[in-house]
Design a protein around this motif. Structure first.
Motif, PDB file in Angstrom:
ATOM      1  N   THR A   1      44.854   0.453  16.121  1.00  0.00           N
ATOM      2  CA  THR A   1      44.133  -0.326  15.108  1.00  0.00           C
ATOM      3  C   THR A   1      43.151  -1.255  15.815  1.00  0.00           C
ATOM      4  O   THR A   1      43.215  -1.445  17.023  1.00  0.00           O
ATOM      5  CB  THR A   1      45.089  -1.211  14.286  1.00  0.00           C
ATOM      6  N   SER A   2      42.271  -1.851  15.045  1.00  0.00           N
ATOM      7  CA  SER A   2      41.428  -2.911  15.577  1.00  0.00           C
ATOM      8  C   SER A   2      42.290  -4.125  15.893  1.00  0.00           C
ATOM      9  O   SER A   2      43.419  -4.257  15.416  1.00  0.00           O
ATOM     10  CB  SER A   2      40.372  -3.299  14.540  1.00  0.00           C
TER      11      SER A   2
ATOM     12  N   SER B   1      40.068 -15.892   6.836  1.00  0.00           N
ATOM     13  CA  SER B   1      40.051 -14.592   7.509  1.00  0.00           C
ATOM     14  C   SER B   1      41.433 -13.962   7.506  1.00  0.00           C
ATOM     15  O   SER B   1      41.578 -12.754   7.304  1.00  0.00           O
ATOM     16  CB  SER B   1      39.567 -14.744   8.953  1.00  0.00           C
TER      17      SER B   1
ATOM     18  N   GLN C   1      41.000  -0.977   7.324  1.00  0.00           N
ATOM     19  CA  GLN C   1      41.877  -1.360   8.421  1.00  0.00           C
ATOM     20  C   GLN C   1      43.142  -0.504   8.411  1.00  0.00           C
ATOM     21  O   GLN C   1      43.640  -0.139   7.349  1.00  0.00           O
ATOM     22  CB  GLN C   1      42.274  -2.827   8.296  1.00  0.00           C
TER      23      GLN C   1
ATOM     24  N   GLY D   1      41.776  -7.102  14.878  1.00  0.00           N
ATOM     25  CA  GLY D   1      41.961  -7.886  13.655  1.00  0.00           C
ATOM     26  C   GLY D   1      43.102  -7.339  12.813  1.00  0.00           C
ATOM     27  O   GLY D   1      43.955  -8.090  12.331  1.00  0.00           O
ATOM     28  N   ALA D   2      43.127  -6.028  12.636  1.00  0.00           N
ATOM     29  CA  ALA D   2      44.192  -5.421  11.836  1.00  0.00           C
ATOM     30  C   ALA D   2      45.540  -5.576  12.517  1.00  0.00           C
ATOM     31  O   ALA D   2      46.571  -5.735  11.855  1.00  0.00           O
ATOM     32  CB  ALA D   2      43.885  -3.940  11.601  1.00  0.00           C
TER      33      ALA D   2
END
Lengths: 310, 310, 310, 310
Positions: B258-259, B50, B287, B261-262
């Motif tokens: 941002t998210s 990931s 992203q 994750g990003a």
């Protein structure tokens, strides 16, 4: 020449993908499925959606499925194709292949596995629309992708022309109703529910149609429901819906031995096998297929509803 | 000749994938990342996880990434490769490609997008192990795949030899501890945490090592932490962990623009750019990449921790 | 003498509890709310539900609220009372008090805070029904209690006579439709939706009525909607629903400064204050009340819909 | 005179509430539980927490429980009392009663059933602290209250003096570690984990102690674990923890016949009954109590671990 999907309304079933014992696609059965749906009077066909087990198929198989689908459908109704993979550029790749094959629109979810924000999801659709040769329909499917498209996300994308429609499988009919209201001035924007159970009510609310997995089993009933709604004969629409609710009970016969997903599409396949449309009820691995006992339950339900099995 | 992963222990970072402005992989930077990690003393390398933004890369790019990774690593440590896609046969396809390139094991999640049951998930790993030429490590990652691997799932698969290890990114350290205990008689079974923040505690509990994304930024610190734990110097292990916790604050600098994750992987990339290891902090689209202001925050944190930026 | 709720159908708003600046109940305003609702033609009144901020009130205050409610309503319509607390015996205690005051039925959720199983939840309703002097209506409210009442739970309890009705605020209209179908042979079983936005569709599906929080603001519109549905005038029902959807936008004016819950009931109170029915829009602490700017937004929406504010 | 909880560290079990067959509290057994825990060397006692089935007890019973607890404990260790109910003013009410009885601090969750925002939750603690005569400890318990206390919420409340400590039952050990780090300059701030399974690791991380439900069964083992940690003998701490992990398997013997909650506390009660400390393993209704077969499993586990049952 692609058919325009502008103004597409009605019943657009997500088409199951029949499989052989070795998990390859059973194309003769697939042909029969398509003819069965067209004979039922459906207004469009949606291939490579969740009901089609899209994520179980690799790129080559997806291409073959679409080629077969487009060839057999042969322009009789618009063809929609799921372009479903976790991220933007892979979705664009699927869209280009699908467009080259001749589909009329692609159906696209938010990214999954990765966790994008609502803003990044808006950008995702913009990139996809920019890269796709055919119109993009947004597919709101939080049960699979684990993000819900906000009302503002949908209306922003619709108003700027990024998306040509919405397939709402979120279960949030209240939210969907606001999208319908927000889009009232854009009658060509395709607003369909992905649900099976409240199609009468959501058509009353103004939805343009439905994309019901159960339509694989009884497309004619959904078309009758839709036509009754068009005429404002809501009692008839309701009666059709209630019969379809009884039929929908086929989706729970595999649980808990199988997952809910395998039980649902497996229920459709099992009914269609009993009706002589497809040869097996095999689900793509590692999903479990319905066994004999579970299949008997499915068949009893189908028989009980009437009109499908002699 | 592949290196055996039996008995692999220690620090195995999930390697970031540096990108150019056009979203292609920046291979010169990628080489520098690998050398940076090996210089830090890591015990293995995990590509296409990931943290590597694996789901953003298509099949051709994944192949190139692995080819480059195997070539540069050149047998200095074992190479693990994520074989990450929604369903079984696609995972097998990735595994075969990865094995042919020369990786030592593949790392495999439960199916995603589709919703398989725990029993179907067990079958998934069996099919994958049957089809993969190299050992399979289970990757428990409910935050992305939305299913948790049950303790019984892991121990069943481990005891029958289907899986060679577990990377636990579930956050359920209690459950992970039971797996460690259940696997006490199989010392070659690889049991690693995917977490960054409690590596001292989980090593005390008997974990064999860690796969920390933050190890991209400071591999040496995780190696020191691991070595301290090996010697039973828990005060030293704790001190390293606390410094790494302070460093880990770089992962929140992009949120909410941002998210999450990003922001997380973007934080790693931004720190590595500041350290001169990679050229950009670009994240795969859609992203958002960290902007100048957010990057300044990341750099201030890195500088504050000391030892990484002059 | 209590009114029978057997066969109760129609619009039964969950009545807001107006507060003074010191958080005590503003009884003169409360009287006006009840008269406003009765003037709107509602078929019953539901006190001490979530919209009434029930869990914010201690036992003495709840008793006073019910005493006032029963006195003012004075038998003009049936009175339902929420008996809402985390566990069985406390719910029974509330039920006995409410019955002694003269309510016609109590409305009861699954246990909360504690995590009971579906089987234990069935037993919960059995114990409550055994201890309550008045009929028990099940309240399916997963957003607050974090357990969904299974279809089998509801039908088991209904068929054995434990519960006299269901208020479905689960948002799962498909599941609710199955309950309606399962209960088709028991016309006195009260089946009402707790939703505001799809009342036309759910009435078409056969629901007996609705318990809409927004009914506090415009009870007459919901009564008109219900009457149109009774006559089969679905176009009129839809038109009323669409106006109410526009009005319902008042519930989002406080977010994100307030919680969604405080914004929703706070929106109702703010509109009712503007309409001269209540004196303040104060929410029980620690909820935040809508401020002047947010209140102006609410009022603009109310004014825009027409018919409520001159 | 209340004992100060400033600087309280160590093992503070959440004390089970033994019941008679008629669901009343079995006070003789309750006395034995308290003496058993004090004999085990615990550093404090926490009454009316989730493990005590607090939400099942009405106000009068809670008062009696606390009166008995304070009387029996008699100042030998600090007494903490849960003040657990859905909303602010009801929590303040419980706090005042508890303070009058003589507890040393109250333990308070975020509001539940209602859905407050993080900002409203901060205000909740401020109101409670303002109304409570004794110090307030925040109880982070998302599994019951369905809101997680943010790190910033905890540190804001701690730094302004609103809360005197944190019991972290969130399972988020990474987040808890940041709180420990943020509170490093306030050594009197009580930072305890509510977990049972990773107490060695979280003590290594700097936690001040633990509030383990399993401590009801074997308080001495947790005290030994804590003392080993205090001396830096992490191998001994780990060995104690591993034995306790084996013992903790008693919590799953009732599932799926009972809920997970009933199985957990029911497992503790069943073990304590076998050890002769309490007379029944009855759980407050509607929870199911462990039956003979399930009890036999619990006892086999306890016997297998050694040292508790002859």
């Amino acid at each position: 020449m692609p058919k325009s999907i502008a103004g597409l309304k009605g019943i657009v079933p997500p088409v199951v993908t029949p499989l052989n014992a070795d998990y390859t696609v059973d194309y003769p059965s697939f042909t029969k499925v398509i003819e069965h749906l067209l004979a039922g009077g459906v207004h469009g066909l949606f291939f490579l959606g969740s009901t089609s087990e899209v994520v179980f198929h690799d790129e080559a198989t997806r291409r073959q499925i679409l080629e077969h689908a487009v060839k057999i459908t042969n322009g009789r109704v618009p063809v929609l194709a799921g372009a479903v993979d976790p991220t933007t550029d892979r979705v664009i790749g699927h869209s280009k292949v699908a467009a080259a094959i001749g589909v009329d629109a692609v159906v696209v979810t938010a990214p999954f596995y990765t966790r994008t924000s609502q803003a990044e999801t808006i950008d995702h659709f913009r990139y996809v629309a920019d890269g796709s040769p055919v119109p993009v329909i947004a597919y709101d499917l939080p049960v699979c992708v684990h993000i819900k498209l906000d009302r503002a996300t949908v209306t922003t994308l619709a108003n700027e022309g990024t998306i040509a429609g919405l397939k709402d499988s979120s279960g949030d009919d209240g939210g969907f109703r606001y999208v319908l209201s927000d889009m009232a001035g854009k009658p060509d924007f395709f607003c369909m529910t992905g649900g099976e159970l409240g199609v009468d009510g959501i058509l009353l609310a103004g939805a343009h149609g439905a994309v019901p997995g159960l339509g694989n089993v009884d497309p004619g009933a959904y078309v009758r429901l839709y036509n009754a709604a068009l005429k404002g004969d809501w009692a008839a629409a309701k009666a059709e819906q209630e019969r379809l609710c009884r039929l929908f009970e086929i989706v729970w016969c595999g649980v808990p031995r199988t997952s809910a997903g395998a039980s649902g599409v497996g229920g459709f396949k099992t009914a269609m096998r009993a009706m002589g449309i497809i040869k097996t009820n095999i689900m793509a691995r590692p999903q479990r297929s319905l066994n004999a006992e579970e299949s008997a339950k499915v068949e009893a339900i189908v028989r009980g509803v009437g009109g499908l099995l002699s």
